[in-house]
Design an enzyme around this catalytic site. Structure first.
Site, PDB file in Angstrom:
ATOM      1  CG  ASP A  89      40.623 -70.670  84.674  1.00 25.34           C
ATOM      2  OD1 ASP A  89      40.843 -70.570  85.960  1.00 25.34           O
ATOM      3  OD2 ASP A  89      40.045 -71.696  84.239  1.00 25.34           O
TER       4      ASP A  89
ATOM      5  CE  LYS B 158      37.612 -64.068  88.598  1.00 24.80           C
ATOM      6  NZ  LYS B 158      37.931 -65.297  87.598  1.00 24.80           N
TER       7      LYS B 158
ATOM      8  N   GLY C   4      41.790 -70.522  91.727  1.00 26.27           N
ATOM      9  CA  GLY C   4      43.188 -70.615  91.668  1.00 26.27           C
ATOM     10  C   GLY C   4      43.624 -69.151  91.069  1.00 26.27           C
ATOM     11  CG  HIS C   5      41.989 -65.874  91.790  1.00 32.32           C
ATOM     12  ND1 HIS C   5      41.241 -65.223  92.648  1.00 32.32           N
ATOM     13  CD2 HIS C   5      41.238 -66.302  90.663  1.00 32.32           C
ATOM     14  CE1 HIS C   5      40.093 -65.417  92.174  1.00 32.32           C
ATOM     15  NE2 HIS C   5      40.107 -66.138  91.038  1.00 32.32           N
TER      16      HIS C   5
ATOM     17  CD  GLN D  74      34.706 -70.451  91.535  1.00 32.70           C
ATOM     18  OE1 GLN D  74      33.828 -69.834  92.360  1.00 32.70           O
ATOM     19  NE2 GLN D  74      35.800 -70.966  92.005  1.00 32.70           N
TER      20      GLN D  74
END
Ligand code: IMP
Length: 435
Positions: A19, A22, A46-47, A229
């Site tokens: 988080d 990225k 989750g990007h 991650q």
């Protein structure tokens, strides 16, 4: 194949517990790239990318594919839930992306099945030993990979062999679900029918990834390898056991994408101007409850995958130094600087105190870490809006001092600074190039 120069390849990795932002960094860098590659993890990631004022959350497909004409590859180190992938492909299609051309999948990537998700959730339901996973079946899928009973994307092509392997797995997992977790069994027929359909949908996207990337590198294509991650969630170098089940660090690129180490050009570590983590496990610089609430609200610190509130804390240079070394970062990108805009004072953890001992390297064992107390340096806050700033010299002096201190503590330069979620709210501090 003789090569004259370092290939145009860049690895982007998380320096903290994921988080770090990225998604946005990769989205911006993707403009100059041809191919974007995920090499580990699955839809636990989750990007978040904000393009043209609209939010898009990538879970499996590499961030950056909102730019037309890019190709995204899911490497064999990724674990794929086909349901999530098909859904993401259709969301991208709705945004006008030619998914048929843009998405490639390694035949060696392992498949996540409903029993993996059920086992993940069942284990998490037991209070002792709870890790706070995303319950997406990631750990159980990697367990099957290592146990050599997993099914891979390439298996979808041969329906008879696929059926036989799947039946063995469903039988075994049903026994586990019923006998140990007191859960209902799954129907083989239902799972098989759904995955046969997924097989048909995914077939045109399947490639042999090492060959695909070898040809791309030989043709001089610019490639970004996107870590999901972060370093502290890496199965080997994170806060084990409170980690994910793959190598999120740059070392995972070679095995997870199918490229030799000699083709890695540059490594960029992404780090937040403070620290967050979701799930259980140690977070040495964790804020007190009132500060936690303020930063969580300002930074919108809620998981992009599960919506869980993220735990927040001060910037931890012990963590960042560990990550810079293990990933071989040439430089770092600092994100979410604007979240600290209103702080009167800001702290950086420069080391830990374990009784009388000062610790500067991240402790390998969690028992030592549990005893450690952060040593802080205090900085004056800048108390002004940095969100529109477009170059280092225009940042408030106090913000410059804060960033310079981070640079010194981690011993690599800051190449990018992000001060907001929009693409425009990011600037380079060096003559930044893809390679
Ligand atoms: P898993 O990857 O779902 O098995 O979860 C293991 C740990 O990694 C949990 O603490 C999760 O919250 C964390 N985790 C997994 N993916 C992400 C991510 O993309 N960002 C932040 N934390 C993550």
């Amino acid at each position: 194949m003789a090569r004259k120069s370092t290939p145009n390849t860049l690895v982007v990795v998380g320096v903290q517990w994921g988080d770090e932002g990225k998604g946005k960094v990769i989205d911006v860098l993707a403009e100059k790239a041809d191919i974007l590659v995920r090499y580990q993890g699955g839809n636990n990631a989750g990007h978040t990318v904000i393009a043209d004022g609209e939010e898009f959350i990538f879970h499996l497909i590499p961030s950056g594919l909102l730019h037309p004409g890019k190709v995204g590859l899911l490497g064999n180190g990724v674990v794929i839930d086909p349901e999530a992938l098909v859904d993401e492909m259709s969301r991208l299609r709705n945004r006008g992306i030619n998914v048929e051309k843009a998405v490639k999948i390694s035949d060696g990537a392992h498949l996540i099945f409903p029993y993996h998700k059920r086992l993940d959730a069942a284990r998490e339901a037991i209070a002792t030993g709870r890790l706070g996973t995303t319950r997406r079946g990631i750990g159980p899928c990697y367990m099957d990979k290592v146990a050599r009973v997993g099914l891979r994307v390439g298996d979808l092509a041969d329906t008879n062999a696929f059926a036989e392997k799947l039946r063995r797995n469903v039988d075994e997992k049903n026994q586990l679900l019923q006998a140990i977790y007191n859960e209902k069994p799954l129907s083989f027929d239902e799972v098989y029918a759904r995955y046969r359909d997924f097989g048909r949908i995914l077939a045109p996207h399947i490639v042999y990834a090492p060959r695909f990337l070898r040809d791309a590198i030989a043709a001089g294509k610019r490639i970004v390898f996107e870590g999901a991650q972060g370093t502290m969630l890496d199965i080997d170098y994170g806060t084990y056991p409170f980690v994910t089940s793959s190598n999120a660090t740059s070392g995972g690129v070679c095995t997870g994408a199918g490229v030799p180490p000699t083709v890695i050009g540059r490594v960029l570590g992404v780090v937040k101007a403070y620290t967050t983590r979701v799930g259980e496990g140690p977070l040495p610089t964790e804020f007190s409850p009132d500060l936690m609430e303020a930063i969580r609200t300002k930074g919108k610190e809620f998981g992009a995958t599960t919506g869980r509130p993220r735990r927040c804390g001060w910037f931890d240079a012990v963590v960042a130094r560990h990550a810079v070394w293990i990933n071989g970062c040439h430089s770092i990108a600092v994100t979410k600087l604007d979240v600290l805009d209103e702080m009167e004072t800001i702290q950086i953890c420069t080391g830990y105190r374990d009784g009388k001992k000062i610790i500067e390297d991240f402790p390998a064992d969690m028992e030592t870490l549990a005893r450690c107390k952060p040593i802080y340096e205090t900085f004056r806050g800048w108390r002004s809006d940095t969100s529109g700033v477009d170059r280092f010299s225009r940042l408030p002096k106090a913000a410059q001092a804060y960033l310079r201190r981070i640079e010194k503590l981690v011993s690599v330069p800051i190449a990018l600074i992000s001060t907001g979620s929009a693409r425009e709210q990011m600037f380079t501090t060096t003559a930044w190039k893809l390679s």
